[in-house]
Design a protein around this motif. Sequence first.
Motif, PDB file in Angstrom:
ATOM      1  N   ALA A 171       0.868  -1.172   0.000  1.00  0.00           N
ATOM      2  CA  ALA A 171       0.000   0.000   0.000  1.00  0.00           C
ATOM      3  C   ALA A 171       0.906   1.223   0.000  1.00  0.00           C
ATOM      4  CB  ALA A 171      -0.909   0.007   1.222  1.00  0.00           C
ATOM      5  N   LEU A 172       0.812   2.030  -1.060  1.00  0.00           N
ATOM      6  CA  LEU A 172       1.678   3.194  -1.212  1.00  0.00           C
ATOM      7  C   LEU A 172       0.847   4.472  -1.127  1.00  0.00           C
ATOM      8  CD1 LEU A 172       3.886   2.007  -4.225  1.00  0.00           C
ATOM      9  CD2 LEU A 172       4.177   1.534  -1.785  1.00  0.00           C
ATOM     10  N   SER A 173       1.362   5.462  -0.444  1.00  0.00           N
ATOM     11  CA  SER A 173       0.609   6.694  -0.209  1.00  0.00           C
ATOM     12  C   SER A 173       0.518   7.569  -1.452  1.00  0.00           C
ATOM     13  CB  SER A 173       1.269   7.497   0.910  1.00  0.00           C
ATOM     14  OG  SER A 173       2.564   7.938   0.505  1.00  0.00           O
ATOM     15  N   ILE A 174      -0.676   8.119  -1.689  1.00  0.00           N
ATOM     16  CA  ILE A 174      -0.893   9.199  -2.645  1.00  0.00           C
ATOM     17  C   ILE A 174      -1.907  10.156  -2.017  1.00  0.00           C
ATOM     18  CG2 ILE A 174      -0.399   7.814  -4.718  1.00  0.00           C
ATOM     19  CD1 ILE A 174      -3.477   7.741  -5.197  1.00  0.00           C
ATOM     20  N   HIS A 175      -2.207  11.238  -2.725  1.00  0.00           N
ATOM     21  CA  HIS A 175      -3.260  12.190  -2.338  1.00  0.00           C
ATOM     22  C   HIS A 175      -2.987  12.798  -0.964  1.00  0.00           C
ATOM     23  CE1 HIS A 175      -7.308  13.922  -2.409  1.00  0.00           C
ATOM     24  NE2 HIS A 175      -7.357  13.546  -3.688  1.00  0.00           N
ATOM     25  N   ASP A 176      -1.781  13.361  -0.835  1.00  0.00           N
ATOM     26  CA  ASP A 176      -1.360  13.939   0.442  1.00  0.00           C
ATOM     27  C   ASP A 176      -1.072  15.430   0.340  1.00  0.00           C
ATOM     28  OD1 ASP A 176       0.876  13.820  -1.125  1.00  0.00           O
ATOM     29  OD2 ASP A 176       2.086  12.617   0.251  1.00  0.00           O
TER      30      ASP A 176
END
Length: 214
Positions: A171-176
């Motif tokens: 799970a990789l972070s986006i939309h930050d």
Amino acid sequence: MRLTRYGHACVRLECDGVVIVIDPGVYSDPHALAGADAVLVTHEHVDHFAEPVLRAAAEADPALRIWADRSVAARLDGLGGGRVTVVGDGDSFDIEGIGVEAHGELHAPTHPDLPRVTNVGFLVHGAVFHPGDAFTVPTRPVDTLLVPVHGPWSKTGEIIDYVREIKPRHALSIHDGGLSEGGNALTDSLLTAGVRDFATDYLRVAAGAGRELT
């Protein structure tokens, strides 16, 4: 496949010499589009779709192809040559040997008084899923989920439950783009703890950073 983040919700995927960019918006580095073969756009909001930037890139490169939901496609009318293709839930297509599936129909609700726009998530190469602004669960397993970690339409508990439901390996972070450094750190801590027992490896990928997906 190599994934590189270009700010907020924008990622660049490179596989077998093919370059696919997803959601180049106003918070994204426009250099993401350099040399791209294809662009996928989940929905019309400006943090995912910077119309002047994408239109300029398409006009500069006649070979660039775009797949998007119907609202975005309508706004790109005039590029000609069948270069913009409307896609919706259940559609599948091929980009120079890289398979892509479309999943989902609507943006997550923000408030009952605010209209919901169309939103389509993209599963690329049967492995990487970008949901746009929605908690869409694809009809097949996902190896790498791009997690929208912050937005006016979500809360952290819902994000944790979304990752748990999909159960990706990564799970990789986006939309930050709306988070401060401290906000990112807090969100990372909560998500890491929230999915730790669900066989998911959560990782923040900073803007400009890349990761090899195996």
